[in-house]
Every structure is written in structure tokens, then in C-alpha cells.
Enzyme design. Structure first.
Site, PDB file in Angstrom:
ATOM      1  N   HIS A 248      12.034  27.056  16.268  1.00 46.80           N
ATOM      2  CA  HIS A 248      11.135  25.935  16.579  1.00 46.80           C
ATOM      3  C   HIS A 248       9.777  26.453  17.033  1.00 46.80           C
ATOM      4  CE1 HIS A 248      15.144  23.883  17.214  1.00 46.80           C
ATOM      5  NE2 HIS A 248      14.529  22.988  16.463  1.00 46.80           N
TER       6      HIS A 248
ATOM      7  N   MET B 153      14.941  17.758  17.440  1.00 41.44           N
ATOM      8  CA  MET B 153      16.024  17.049  18.123  1.00 41.44           C
ATOM      9  C   MET B 153      16.489  17.842  19.340  1.00 41.44           C
ATOM     10  SD  MET B 153      18.220  14.808  15.463  1.00 41.44           S
ATOM     11  CE  MET B 153      19.274  16.083  14.820  1.00 41.44           C
ATOM     12  N   GLY B 154      15.606  18.749  19.809  1.00 37.97           N
ATOM     13  CA  GLY B 154      15.942  19.515  21.007  1.00 37.97           C
ATOM     14  C   GLY B 154      16.809  20.719  20.703  1.00 37.97           C
ATOM     15  N   ALA B 155      17.448  21.259  21.764  1.00 34.71           N
ATOM     16  CA  ALA B 155      18.211  22.511  21.670  1.00 34.71           C
ATOM     17  C   ALA B 155      17.328  23.574  21.036  1.00 34.71           C
ATOM     18  CB  ALA B 155      19.505  22.309  20.888  1.00 34.71           C
TER      19      ALA B 155
ATOM     20  N   ARG C  79      22.860  25.273  16.234  1.00 39.05           N
ATOM     21  CA  ARG C  79      24.324  25.349  16.150  1.00 39.05           C
ATOM     22  C   ARG C  79      24.851  26.736  16.497  1.00 39.05           C
ATOM     23  NH1 ARG C  79      26.411  21.299  11.648  1.00 39.05           N
ATOM     24  NH2 ARG C  79      24.780  19.737  11.764  1.00 39.05           N
TER      25      ARG C  79
ATOM     26  N   LYS D   8      14.417  26.299   6.615  1.00 42.78           N
ATOM     27  CA  LYS D   8      15.887  26.383   6.715  1.00 42.78           C
ATOM     28  C   LYS D   8      16.511  25.069   6.245  1.00 42.78           C
ATOM     29  CE  LYS D   8      18.338  26.165  10.520  1.00 42.78           C
ATOM     30  NZ  LYS D   8      19.430  25.203  10.155  1.00 42.78           N
ATOM     31  N   ASP D   9      15.889  23.956   6.627  1.00 38.16           N
ATOM     32  CA  ASP D   9      16.311  22.646   6.122  1.00 38.16           C
ATOM     33  C   ASP D   9      15.410  22.305   4.933  1.00 38.16           C
ATOM     34  OD1 ASP D   9      18.392  21.900   8.094  1.00 38.16           O
ATOM     35  OD2 ASP D   9      16.724  22.054   9.494  1.00 38.16           O
TER      36      ASP D   9
ATOM     37  N   GLN E 117      15.454  18.779   3.504  1.00 41.75           N
ATOM     38  CA  GLN E 117      14.761  17.854   4.401  1.00 41.75           C
ATOM     39  C   GLN E 117      13.242  17.989   4.242  1.00 41.75           C
ATOM     40  OE1 GLN E 117      15.878  17.012   8.716  1.00 41.75           O
ATOM     41  NE2 GLN E 117      14.161  18.417   8.987  1.00 41.75           N
TER      42      GLN E 117
ATOM     43  N   HIS F  53      14.959  26.732  19.941  1.00 41.63           N
ATOM     44  CA  HIS F  53      15.104  28.185  19.823  1.00 41.63           C
ATOM     45  C   HIS F  53      13.810  28.734  19.231  1.00 41.63           C
ATOM     46  CE1 HIS F  53      15.781  27.260  15.588  1.00 41.63           C
ATOM     47  NE2 HIS F  53      16.775  26.469  15.932  1.00 41.63           N
TER      48      HIS F  53
END
Length: 282
Positions: free
Chosen positions: A37, A30-32, A189, A151-152, A155, A34
Site C-alpha cells: 500500500h 480496505m485497511g490491514a 492475507r 497484484k489485483d 480489479q 502493508h
């Protein structure tokens, strides 16, 4: 690196790859972006002929419209970061219409009960939104392999169930949590934390390490009490929840069984920023 601005451009790219029998590795975002990713693309690069990224802020997985509005959108910087990595062959940047051509609604899925635990209990419909966007991206990108960070972890397990239940032709790979030098889990975040909050947040990882030391030495209720005591003394932090769950079912447990694998999950609100983390218990 090619930038695929719509579904038609993606379909052309994928069609050419399939004609040449090239394997495709894919990690949606979803972008942002780091370095967490980027660690996904490092894994994808090892095992595939082509690596595709996507950047799409999925509206159907946000319960709160304000959260959707505040979600950081840094597409130009993200594309630059992907290009600089040298790991990605193409990035898909679809519009809402590319993903939801008919209406902006989630499908309803059965994730074998995984959707009712932890995050699902507090965010009804969230994982239906995740499942919908992942199913549609898989249909469009047609990857052989897809990569998601641990981390998720919930999910990740949800997506594994999605692929299994729908018999989708893609192999799911979980990638270990990418941490900063002081242990803080990489997250989009983190950029919203003040310097003081950022430094204080290392207590989350330190606590998980202590939990791993306590594992099988003291009871789970005792572990939970100790964790709660740690965060009672942290200024500007609120422990939203801490639990130990079976890695297979994600159901919380209060007793350890030798033949099962367990993981500790923690959510802490640091100021106005909600941080999640987890750790496999050895």
C-alpha cells in the site's frame, strides 16, 4: 496527517484543496496496510500536491458474509503506518452511512465483459460492489489521479473501464506488484499464514518466473501441465486456477499472438488462505 472521520470533514478538506488549485492523488484501501500500500503513496507523492488515503471495508464486494466478518480491521495501526510514512496528507475513514446513505446495495455496471473473467466467474456481483464503492469514493474525494496495485490486475482493469465508461475526470495509474525479498506478493492475507505456510508460499512466485521462462518456448497447454504438476507435489496447497490471458480483454488464451500482451494469473489456497498473484510475460 489529518484524519477525516466522516464525509463532511472530507468535503471541507477537498474544498480547501480545490480553492488552492492543488492536485489530489488518491489510493483507496480496505485497511490491514502493508508496504505494498505504501508503494502506492510513494507514486502518488511524486505527481500530486496532496495525497489522500481511505480505509473502508466495503461490504458490497463480499460474496460470503463470513469473509466480511473475518476481514482484518486494524485502523489504529493503519493510521500510524500512514503517518509514519510521511507520504499522506489526509486519511478518510468513512462509516457505511457515509458511502451508502440510502441503502447497502451495489449498482450494476457494464465493464465490457472484464467482469465475467477469472475472479468474476467465481464471484458474481463482486465487481459491481467494487465499482460502486470506487465511484462513490471518486465522487467524494474528487482526485485528479488514483493509484491501484497490479497484484489485483483484474480489479485495476475493471476500474479503468469504470472511469472510461462513465467519463470520470480521474487518471488511473497501475503500480507494480510490491514483493517481499523472497518474491511473495505483499498482501493483507499474508498475516494469516503460519510460518511454515509463509515459507512454502514462495513457490507461487518461483512458478510464475518459470512460466515467464517457458513463455514462447513451449505451448500454453504444456505450461499449464507443468504448473499443475508443481502444485500436485506441494503439501497443504491447492491450485485453484492458473491461466494465461490477454492483458486487454483478460480472456484466457491457448495461443500466443505477436501483437498482443499476455499475463499469467494464479490463485493458490494455502491452508485456509487464498493467495493471488500474476506476472506480465515478456
Amino acid at each position: 496527517m489529518k484524519i477525516l472521520n466522516n464525509r463532511a470533514e472530507l468535503e471541507q478538506f477537498v474544498s480547501e484543496a480545490k480553492k488552492q488549485n492543488k492536485s489530489i492523488g488518491f489510493a483507496p484501501t480496505m485497511g490491514a496496510l502493508h508496504d505494498g500500500h505504501i508503494s502506492l503513496y510513494k507514486e502518488a507523492r511524486k505527481e500530486n500536491d496532496l495525497v489522500i488515503s481511505s480505509i473502508f471495508v466495503n461490504p458490497t464486494q463480499f460474496n460470503n458474509p463470513e469473509d466480511l466478518e473475518k476481514y482484518p480491521r486494524t485502523v489504529e495501526k493503519d493510521i500510524e503506518k500512514l503517518d509514519d510514512s510521511g507520504l499522506v496528507d489526509a486519511v478518510y475513514v468513512p462509516s457505511v452511512e457515509d458511502i451508502y446513505p440510502d441503502n447497502l446495495e451495489s449498482k450494476h455496471y457494464n465493464f465490457n465483459g472484464l467482469e465475467n473473467e477469472m475472479e468474476g466467474a467465481a464471484r458474481p456481483g463482486h465487481f459491481d460492489g467494487v465499482g460502486t464503492v470506487i465511484e462513490r469514493l471518486f465522487e467524494q474525494v474528487q482526485p485528479d489521479n488514483a493509484y491501484f496495485g497490479e497484484k489485483d490486475f483484474q480489479q485495476l482493469r475493471i476500474i479503468e473501464a469504470l472511469v472510461d465508461n462513465l467519463k470520470l475526470p480521474v487518471k488511473i495509474h497501475g503500480v507494480k506488484i510490491h514483493r517481499q525479498d523472497d518474491g511473495l506478493a505483499m498482501s493483507s492475507r499474508n498475516m494469516r499464514l503460519s510460518e511454515e505456510e509463509r515459507n512454502a508460499s514462495t513457490i507461487i512466485y518461483q512458478t510464475l518466473k518459470k512460466v515467464n521462462d517457458w513463455f514462447r518456448v513451449i505451448t500454453i497447454p504444456e505450461i499449464k501441465n507443468r504448473v499443475e504438476e508443481i502444485f500436485e507435489n506441494q503439501k497443504g496447497m491447492e491450485l485453484e486456477y492458473f491461466l494465461i490471458a490477454d492483458e486487454e480483454t483478460l480472456k484466457e488464451t491457448d495461443f500466443f499472438y505477436k501483437d498482443k500482451n499476455y499475463r499469467a494469473f494464479i490463485v493458490v489456497n494455502v491452508g485456509k488462505v487464498r493467495l493471488i498473484d500474476n506476472m506480465h510475460l515478456d
